[in-house]
Write an enzyme that holds these catalytic residues in place. Structure first.
Site, PDB file in Angstrom:
ATOM      1  N   TYR A  55       0.848  -1.198   0.000  1.00  0.00           N
ATOM      2  CA  TYR A  55       0.000   0.000   0.000  1.00  0.00           C
ATOM      3  C   TYR A  55       0.879   1.242   0.000  1.00  0.00           C
ATOM      4  CZ  TYR A  55      -4.091  -2.893   0.959  1.00  0.00           C
ATOM      5  OH  TYR A  55      -5.106  -3.812   0.862  1.00  0.00           O
ATOM      6  N   GLU A  56       0.482   2.245  -0.785  1.00  0.00           N
ATOM      7  CA  GLU A  56       1.317   3.439  -0.916  1.00  0.00           C
ATOM      8  C   GLU A  56       1.483   4.179   0.407  1.00  0.00           C
ATOM      9  OE1 GLU A  56      -0.503   6.087  -3.753  1.00  0.00           O
ATOM     10  OE2 GLU A  56      -2.192   6.524  -2.447  1.00  0.00           O
ATOM     11  N   ALA A  57       0.594   3.920   1.352  1.00  0.00           N
ATOM     12  CA  ALA A  57       0.712   4.533   2.669  1.00  0.00           C
ATOM     13  C   ALA A  57       2.004   4.103   3.375  1.00  0.00           C
ATOM     14  CB  ALA A  57      -0.494   4.154   3.524  1.00  0.00           C
ATOM     15  N   GLY A  58       2.658   3.043   2.848  1.00  0.00           N
ATOM     16  CA  GLY A  58       3.905   2.610   3.452  1.00  0.00           C
ATOM     17  C   GLY A  58       3.783   1.259   4.147  1.00  0.00           C
TER      18      GLY A  58
END
Lengths: 259, 305
Positions: A55-58
């Site tokens: 997920y791009e949130a990390g």
């Protein structure tokens, strides 16, 4: 909103099942919220058991215990393999080429798979201001396979984008190969009407299968250009009982995304 | 030296009209309490920076604190639009809003450049995209090492003030975060002034027992504001869940300028502090948002005395 027509499944359910199959054998997938999230979780339970959800949130290797509403849900963190800063995620995982597959969508797509998530109308005096790139621009460039999932309509499958947020194929495969990107335009598009690939010689979106019960006229009525057809145009296999069971009982029991 | 302050004092002293302000946090740890205090103190002409403007900037921009927005994704995550922001961009209603937009990676690297004292940061993005066409601050550059690599560079972002919410901090400002890290560390190191808002103040010994979890040392922090539930409706991992129902309901508030004004009146202007907001939201809500327990295993740092 009703799910089960005479076919026994909804348009969203066949989109999800058909998309999940495009992930067969993939290892590392960049996930979005909504339908892509269900698609990836379905693929992990069917055709891609080794799939790592990123997920791009990390987050790398997420195992969400519930269906996340947002892309930064706390359930993505608990039980994951790694939590990273966003810099690490975009620089070391995405830009460095670790991402095998990623999902993108948009308000508009053209026949070469370029995507607009920025604006309808003029940029400086927009008719509709859309969210913008988020990570989409760099995802389109670096993910080795870009999979698009979106509903088909005249206003979204357009001859000319109002704004190119994320690059797709250029229409010149020579040029595309010379780009030196890990990815180079979407590899598949799954809609509520059918599935598409991209022609190797021209980079053009090509209709591969129609969903059961869908006609070519319906497809034509819902896009802004005359679609290129695969020589062996086929029918999308309907969702299996097991796929439907997983979607309905495990992944979206409340039917938020699937009905 | 203790830097503990009330939100009112910290915002009054450290956030000034015309400032460039970053309230970061990617979905997680978004400091709504600070945004509300900025609204309450009727700050004006701010340039607001955030990757994902989220509902907090919809509230702030709807309340008229900002003249400009710097961002990479504009929306109510998983729900829809930020209508107060859209009204200003689409219809200059009630006034225009200047925008400057990047991609997520571009915004992150702007903070990295700001934090690392660099004049620009190169990334492989924006190729064949229209984004650089509408934002001339994103510039193409060829590698100076002769391998022909084309990159785009983004300029440093150095906020006048960055506001970071954390699970815990010491009174001196040593700050620890777990869960999604977003780019709070980068945004804070890039800033001239830093306000840390935290769920709880802890002893220095707590931080020193687990130094790998520290994102900011107190030396870069100007004020520490203890503000439990200060992220609501965003969340603090392990403390309270994201209030998804609030985000869903915001769609209706945000769509209607009068409903938005009434919301701001009821939940911001007519309250003195975030503590009153917490009380007004009611114990039942906080109970509903309380997660179960999932502690990490212990690690042995070793005793070398």
């Amino acid at each position: 909103m009703s799910g089960d027509g005479e076919l026994g499944y909804s348009k969203n359910e066949i989109m999800i099942a058909a998309s999940a199959r495009t992930l067969a054998g993939e290892r590392i997938c960049f996930v979005g919220v909504g339908l892509p999230n269900i698609v990836c979780n379905l693929a992990q339970r069917t055709v891609a058991p080794d799939l790592q959800l990123v997920y791009e949130a990390g987050v790398f290797g997420a195992r969400p215990a519930r269906l996340p509403l947002s892309i930064g849900d706390p359930s993505l963190v608990t039980g994951s393999t790694a939590v990273t800063s966003m810099f690490e995620l975009f620089a070391f995982y995405l830009q460095a080429g670790l991402i095998d597959a990623a999902f993108l969508g948009g308000a508009q797509i053209d026949r070469f798979g370029n995507l607009n998530t920025t604006v309808i109308g003029e940029y400086r005096s927009p008719k509709v201001r859309l969210p913008g790139s988020g990570g989409a621009c760099e995802i389109a460039i670096h993910a080795r396979k870009v999979l698009v999932i979106m509903r088909q309509a005249q206003r979204s499958f357009v001859e000319r984008l109002h704004f190119r947020t994320s690059p797709g194929h250029s229409g010149d495969p020579e040029h595309d190969r010379a780009r030196g990107w890990f990815g180079s335009g979407p590899t598949s598009v799954v809609t509520d009407l059918g599935t598409y690939g991209f022609d190797e010689a021209t980079g053009e979106m090509t209709l591969l299968t129609l969903h059961p019960g869908v006609t070519l006229d319906e497809v034509r009525a819902n896009m802004g250009w005359e679609p290129k057809l695969a020589e062996d145009l086929g029918e999308t296999p309907p969702p299996t009982d097991e796929e439907l069971r997983l979607i309905r009982e495990e992944l979206d029991p409340e039917g938020i995304y699937t009905r | 030296m203790s830097k503990v302050a009330t939100m009112r004092d910290a915002v009054a002293e450290l956030v000034r009209d015309g400032d460039t302000v970053a309230i970061e946090g990617f979905t997680h740890l978004i400091c709504f309490a600070a945004g509300h205090e900025i609204i309450r103190q009727r700050k004006r002409d701010l340039t607001l920076c955030r990757l994902t403007p989220d509902v907090i900037y919809d509230q702030m921009i709807g309340a008229g604190v900002a003249r400009k927005l710097v961002f990479s994704w504009l929306g109510n995550p998983g729900v829809g639009s930020l209508h107060a922001v859209r009204r200003r961009i689409e219809h200059a209603d009630p006034e225009p809003l200047e925008i400057e937009e990047y991609s997520h990676f571009g915004m992150v690297c702007r903070y990295v450049a700001g934090a690392a004292n660099l004049p620009f940061f190169p990334i492989r993005s924006y190729y064949e995209s229209d984004i650089p066409r509408v934002n001339p601050n994103i510039k193409p550059m060829r590698s100076p090492y002769g391998d022909g690599t084309e990159v785009y560079v983004v300029p440093p972002l150095r906020p006048d003030v960055t506001i970071v919410h954390a699970q815990r901090a010491t009174a001196e400002g040593d700050t620890q975060i777990w869960g999604l890290m977003g780019c709070q560390k980068e945004a804070a190191f890039a800033a001239d002034r830093v306000i840390v808002v935290c769920e709880e103040i802890v002893d220095e010994a707590v931080v020193r027992r687990d130094p790998n979890r520290t994102v900011l040392p107190g030396v870069v922090v100007d004020a520490v504001v203890p503000e439990p539930f200060g992220c609501h409706p965003s969340y603090a991992q392990g403390y309270y869940d994201r209030d998804n129902a609030f985000y869903l309901e915001w769609e209706n508030v945000s769509r209607d300028p009068e409903a938005l004004e009434a919301w701001l009146k009821e939940w911001v202007y007519e309250l003195e502090s975030h503590a009153e907001y917490v009380e007004k939201m009611g114990a039942e809500r906080w109970e509903r948002l309380k997660p179960g327990v999932a502690t990490s295993g212990e690690v042995n740092y070793g005793d070398y005395s």
